[in-house]
Motif scaffolding. Structure first.
Motif, PDB file in Angstrom:
ATOM      1  N   ARG A  52       8.517  -4.515 -17.336  1.00  0.00           N
ATOM      2  CA  ARG A  52       9.599  -5.031 -16.493  1.00  0.00           C
ATOM      3  C   ARG A  52       9.966  -6.439 -16.958  1.00  0.00           C
ATOM      4  NH1 ARG A  52       9.003  -2.463 -10.442  1.00  0.00           N
ATOM      5  NH2 ARG A  52       9.072  -0.341 -11.218  1.00  0.00           N
ATOM      6  N   ASP A  94       4.153  -3.820  -8.575  1.00  0.00           N
ATOM      7  CA  ASP A  94       5.351  -3.439  -7.814  1.00  0.00           C
ATOM      8  C   ASP A  94       5.852  -4.630  -7.004  1.00  0.00           C
ATOM      9  OD1 ASP A  94       7.303  -1.714  -6.575  1.00  0.00           O
ATOM     10  OD2 ASP A  94       6.025  -1.741  -4.795  1.00  0.00           O
ATOM     11  N   ASP A 154       9.371  -7.483  -7.914  1.00  0.00           N
ATOM     12  CA  ASP A 154      10.558  -7.709  -7.071  1.00  0.00           C
ATOM     13  C   ASP A 154      10.896  -9.190  -6.956  1.00  0.00           C
ATOM     14  OD1 ASP A 154      10.893  -4.969  -6.551  1.00  0.00           O
ATOM     15  OD2 ASP A 154      11.384  -5.322  -4.445  1.00  0.00           O
ATOM     16  N   ILE A 182      14.765  -1.335 -11.536  1.00  0.00           N
ATOM     17  CA  ILE A 182      13.616  -1.433 -10.628  1.00  0.00           C
ATOM     18  C   ILE A 182      14.030  -1.346  -9.156  1.00  0.00           C
ATOM     19  CG2 ILE A 182      12.475  -2.914 -12.365  1.00  0.00           C
ATOM     20  CD1 ILE A 182      12.207  -5.045 -10.125  1.00  0.00           C
TER      21      ILE A 182
END
Ligand code: IPM
Ligand code: MG
Length: 345
Positions: free
Chosen positions: A95, A234, A238, A266
């Motif tokens: 990510r 996770d 964010d 995402i």
């Protein structure tokens, strides 16, 4: 003519179909420009799959994905994605978080704190609390539910090697998210440090995940690669959305040992804006960039990044970026057309 790339599109639910649609338009146009060919198949996942086949990740979908060169994924509320990740052993989740120069003022932080930040989250994706023993039952004290965070050492070691490899290619700092003051049985720090003996150029920095969350907001530029287990990865990634200005901008690639991958933004299904054509497709287009890079289509990947940067530099913004002043509010279709035009120019 070389073999075509086989892409399986899994639009899913909510804004998933819109962002996949927009991204495929761009990919198809790029393929024409760059002289590679594509075969695109569609399959069901999530609620639409359940409605049709009684399963969130049906066998037909799994079969179609086998033998593909990449899966382009939209979004689902919950059912389907975890099964898909596990089915193909997509244990590596990249990510990347890098702000667009022209969107620095959209960050939740002051521009100077985010300008130049370049973070790569490496999230373990097929184990941990998402996949450990779970259930709901009752005992003398009442009803209760449980999820278990379980990691085999080898699962930590294999993702650690990937993260160390990335840190070595980049700036040489690997921050390891852990919570060993409360969860000492899962020794991320020690296992990663042991693997790091083969990577003498990489500095391994274990950091308690709560502190890491704070440092990410305080000083994002200090980070290079951040390795985290499934749940912490996770949650932490964010924060990247707030750093770059919108979660709608962030892509991800999930890979297995063979380098086969699933590419998705995402963000989630965003049911409040689904079907309105206003969702930001740039996260999924960023995922297309990651897919092109994984295929070795470096030139095409660079072209797409440049086209996106140009359209943003011209001031076009989807609603999530709250355009102001000279900026121009556009829907996803217009943004996509502008990017296609830019690619062709
Ligand atoms: C993500 C999502 C998923 C996750 C959900 C939809 C299960 O939040 O990919 O970040 O938690 O992995
Ligand atoms: Mg998430």
């Amino acid at each position: 003519m070389t073999e075509p790339y086989r892409v399986v599109a899994l639009p899913g639910e909510g804004i998933g179909p819109e962002v996949v649609d927009a991204s495929l338009k761009v990919l198809v146009y790029l393929a024409k420009l760059e002289g590679f060919s594509l075969v695109i198949d569609y399959a069901l996942i999530g609620q639409p799959a359940f409605n049709e086949f009684g399963k969130f990740f049906p066998d037909q979908t799994a079969k179609l994905c086998e033998g593909a060169d990449g899966i382009l994924f939209g979004a689902v509320t919950r059912g389907g994605i975890l099964e898909l990740r596990q089915h193909f052993d997509f244990f590596i989740n990249f990510r990347p978080v890098r702000p667009f120069e022209t969107l620095l003022d959209k960050s939740s932080l002051q521009s100077h704190k985010i300008q130049g930040a370049d973070i790569l989250f490496v999230r373990e994706l097929v184990s941990g609390i998402y996949f450990g023993p779970s259930g709901r039952t009752e005992d003398d004290s009442g009803y209760y539910g449980f999820h278990t965070m379980k990691y085999y050492d080898w699962q930590i070691r294999r993702i650690a090697k990937v993260a160390l490899g990335k840190a070595k290619e980049r700036r040489g700092l690997l921050t390891v998210a852990h919570k060993e003051n409360a969860l000492p049985q899962i020794p991320w720090s020690r296992l990663v440090q042991e693997e790091a003996e083969h990577f003498p150029d990489v500095i391994v920095e274990p950091m308690l995940v709560d502190n890491l969350a704070m440092q990410l907001v305080r000083e994002p530029k200090r980070f290079d690669v951040i390795l985290a287990g499934n749940l912490f990865g996770d949650i932490l990634s964010d924060i990247g959305g707030a750093l770059v200005g919108s979660i709608g901008l962030l892509p991800s690639a999930s890979l297995n040992e063979r380098g086969f991958g699933l590419y998705e933004a995402i963000h989630g299904t965003a049911p409040d804006i689904a079907g309105k054509g206003i969702a930001n497709p740039l996260g999924t287009m960023g995922a297309v960039v990651l897919m092109l890079q994984q295929w070795g289509e470096t030139h095409a990947a660079i072209k797409l990044i440049q086209a996106i940067e140009k359209v943003l530099a011209l001031g076009y913004r989807t609603a999530d970026l709250a355009p102001q002043g000279q900026e121009i509010l556009v829907n996803a279709e217009t943004l996509t057309e502008l990017i296609v035009q830019q690619l062709g120019s």
